[in-house]
Design a protein around this motif. Structure first.
Motif, mmCIF file in Angstrom:
data_model
loop_
_atom_site.group_PDB
_atom_site.id
_atom_site.type_symbol
_atom_site.label_atom_id
_atom_site.label_comp_id
_atom_site.label_asym_id
_atom_site.label_seq_id
_atom_site.Cartn_x
_atom_site.Cartn_y
_atom_site.Cartn_z
ATOM 1 N N SER A 25 64.477 -16.824 55.526
ATOM 2 C CA SER A 25 63.232 -16.214 55.964
ATOM 3 C C SER A 25 63.523 -15.080 56.945
ATOM 4 C CB SER A 25 62.353 -17.265 56.639
ATOM 5 O OG SER A 25 61.234 -16.648 57.249
ATOM 6 N N GLN A 26 62.885 -13.946 56.724
ATOM 7 C CA GLN A 26 63.056 -12.794 57.618
ATOM 8 C C GLN A 26 61.848 -12.647 58.549
ATOM 9 O OE1 GLN A 26 65.932 -11.013 57.628
ATOM 10 N NE2 GLN A 26 66.652 -12.483 56.120
ATOM 11 N N GLU A 27 60.948 -13.625 58.511
ATOM 12 C CA GLU A 27 59.737 -13.582 59.334
ATOM 13 C C GLU A 27 60.080 -13.795 60.799
ATOM 14 O OE1 GLU A 27 56.735 -12.854 58.058
ATOM 15 O OE2 GLU A 27 57.739 -12.634 56.129
ATOM 16 N N ASP A 35 68.141 -12.332 51.337
ATOM 17 C CA ASP A 35 66.708 -12.229 51.614
ATOM 18 C C ASP A 35 65.918 -13.329 50.914
ATOM 19 O OD1 ASP A 35 67.025 -10.061 53.269
ATOM 20 O OD2 ASP A 35 66.613 -8.569 51.708
#
Length: 84
Positions: free
Chosen positions: A77-79, A73
Motif C-alpha cells: 500500500s502506498q497510502e 505497487d
C-alpha cells in the motif's frame, strides 16, 4: 580450535575473553569440568567491492525496472493513511 574455560573464568576474566572473541577465538564453557556451552564470535559483515559483486551477478536474470516497480505497487500500500 576452541579453548575450554570454566564458568568461573568466564565471570572473572571476561575482558580477555571478549578480546579473544573479537580476534575470532571460540570458547567451550565448562561447569565442574563438563562442557555446557560454546561461545563464539558473530560473523561480521564484510565489504564487497562493487566490481566483485557485479561479476557475481553478471549471469543473473535481467530485471525489468517498470515491471518490478509495478509489482511492488501492487503488493504494498502506498497510502499515507494508517490502516485500521
Amino acid at each position: 580450535m576452541s579453548e575450554s574455560i570454566s564458568q568461573r573464568e568466564l565471570r572473572n576474566d571476561s575482558g580477555r575473553i571478549m578480546r579473544g572473541l573479537e580476534d575470532g577465538h571460540t570458547y567451550v564453557i565448562t561447569r565442574h569440568s563438563e562442557p555446557i556451552g560454546e561461545l563464539r564470535p558473530l560473523r561480521r559483515r564484510r565489504f564487497v567491492d562493487a566490481r566483485v559483486a557485479a561479476e557475481i551477478f553478471r549471469g543473473g536474470a535481467r530485471i525489468d525496472r517498470g515491471r518490478f516497480f509495478a509489482d511492488i505497487d501492487d503488493a504494498a500500500s502506498q497510502e499515507i493513511e494508517p490502516r485500521g
